[in-house]
Design a protein around this motif. Structure first.
Motif, PDB file in Angstrom:
ATOM      1  N   VAL A  18       0.838  -1.201   0.000  1.00 38.81           N
ATOM      2  CA  VAL A  18       0.000   0.000   0.000  1.00 38.81           C
ATOM      3  C   VAL A  18       0.874   1.253   0.000  1.00 38.81           C
ATOM      4  N   LEU A  19       1.923   1.239   0.801  1.00 43.40           N
ATOM      5  CA  LEU A  19       2.849   2.376   0.845  1.00 43.40           C
ATOM      6  C   LEU A  19       3.476   2.613  -0.526  1.00 43.40           C
ATOM      7  N   ALA A  20       3.929   1.546  -1.174  1.00 45.86           N
ATOM      8  CA  ALA A  20       4.556   1.678  -2.491  1.00 45.86           C
ATOM      9  C   ALA A  20       3.582   2.283  -3.502  1.00 45.86           C
ATOM     10  N   LYS A  21       2.344   1.827  -3.497  1.00 42.13           N
ATOM     11  CA  LYS A  21       1.342   2.375  -4.414  1.00 42.13           C
ATOM     12  C   LYS A  21       1.078   3.847  -4.106  1.00 42.13           C
ATOM     13  N   THR A  22       1.014   4.183  -2.847  1.00 36.69           N
ATOM     14  CA  THR A  22       0.765   5.565  -2.438  1.00 36.69           C
ATOM     15  C   THR A  22       1.902   6.477  -2.880  1.00 36.69           C
ATOM     16  N   LEU A  23       3.128   5.996  -2.785  1.00 38.50           N
ATOM     17  CA  LEU A  23       4.291   6.803  -3.175  1.00 38.50           C
ATOM     18  C   LEU A  23       4.337   7.104  -4.667  1.00 38.50           C
ATOM     19  N   ASP A  70       1.580   7.622  -6.397  1.00 37.66           N
ATOM     20  CA  ASP A  70       0.292   8.263  -6.641  1.00 37.66           C
ATOM     21  C   ASP A  70      -0.784   7.335  -7.195  1.00 37.66           C
ATOM     22  N   ALA A  71      -0.707   6.049  -6.859  1.00 40.22           N
ATOM     23  CA  ALA A  71      -1.774   5.119  -7.233  1.00 40.22           C
ATOM     24  C   ALA A  71      -2.736   5.027  -6.049  1.00 40.22           C
ATOM     25  N   PRO A  72      -4.031   4.961  -6.311  1.00 34.14           N
ATOM     26  CA  PRO A  72      -4.973   4.870  -5.191  1.00 34.14           C
ATOM     27  C   PRO A  72      -4.785   3.557  -4.438  1.00 34.14           C
ATOM     28  N   ALA A  73      -4.632   3.650  -3.125  1.00 39.14           N
ATOM     29  CA  ALA A  73      -4.437   2.459  -2.303  1.00 39.14           C
ATOM     30  C   ALA A  73      -4.893   2.733  -0.883  1.00 39.14           C
ATOM     31  N   ALA A  74      -5.366   1.691  -0.232  1.00 35.10           N
ATOM     32  CA  ALA A  74      -5.762   1.794   1.173  1.00 35.10           C
ATOM     33  C   ALA A  74      -5.469   0.470   1.852  1.00 35.10           C
ATOM     34  N   TYR A  75      -5.023   0.544   3.070  1.00 33.75           N
ATOM     35  CA  TYR A  75      -4.782  -0.664   3.859  1.00 33.75           C
ATOM     36  C   TYR A  75      -5.994  -0.897   4.750  1.00 33.75           C
ATOM     37  N   ASN A  76      -6.646  -2.039   4.573  1.00 34.18           N
ATOM     38  CA  ASN A  76      -7.861  -2.355   5.324  1.00 34.18           C
ATOM     39  C   ASN A  76      -7.666  -3.521   6.274  1.00 34.18           C
TER      40      ASN A  76
END
Length: 120
Positions: A14-19, A21-27
């Protein structure tokens, strides 16, 4: 905190996707644990707490030292505890993670992967 490495990998993804700028969330993560102690075979995964909206399939064989418990909700495995015979732990965990409908194999499910698909 989970105390296991698999959730860390989920969070890192999730962190990698966020860095980038890809939409990501950890649930949260679905976890499984296999205890590695000499002479003790134990596997647990998911949520195996008792609740009114759940049903259980339990196999106890004291002579063989085997205990298996599957917790079901809405026709899906949400938790499992295996003691003694943990051979099908990975398969039960796969069904849990996939949210697989176990209706067709429910009658034989507790006996493991091979018997689950056979018709009585």
């Amino acid at each position: 905190t989970y105390g296991l490495v698999a959730p860390l990998y989920d969070m890192a993804g999730v962190l990698a996707k966020t860095l980038v700028d890809a939409p990501a969330a950890y649930n949260g993560s679905v976890t499984a644990t296999k205890l590695k102690v000499t002479g003790i075979n134990l596997f647990s995964a998911g949520d195996f707490a008792e609740a009114k909206d759940r049903e259980e399939i339990v196999l106890r064989d004291a002579a063989r030292g085997v205990y298996k418990r599957l917790v079901l909700k809405e026709g899906k495995i949400i938790g499992t505890v295996l003691y003694g015979d943990v051979e099908d732990g990975a398969w039960f965990f796969q069904l849990l993670r996939e949210g697989a409908d176990i209706a067709e194999m429910r009658d034989n499910l507790i006996f493991g992967q091979a018997p689950a698909w056979s018709r009585s």
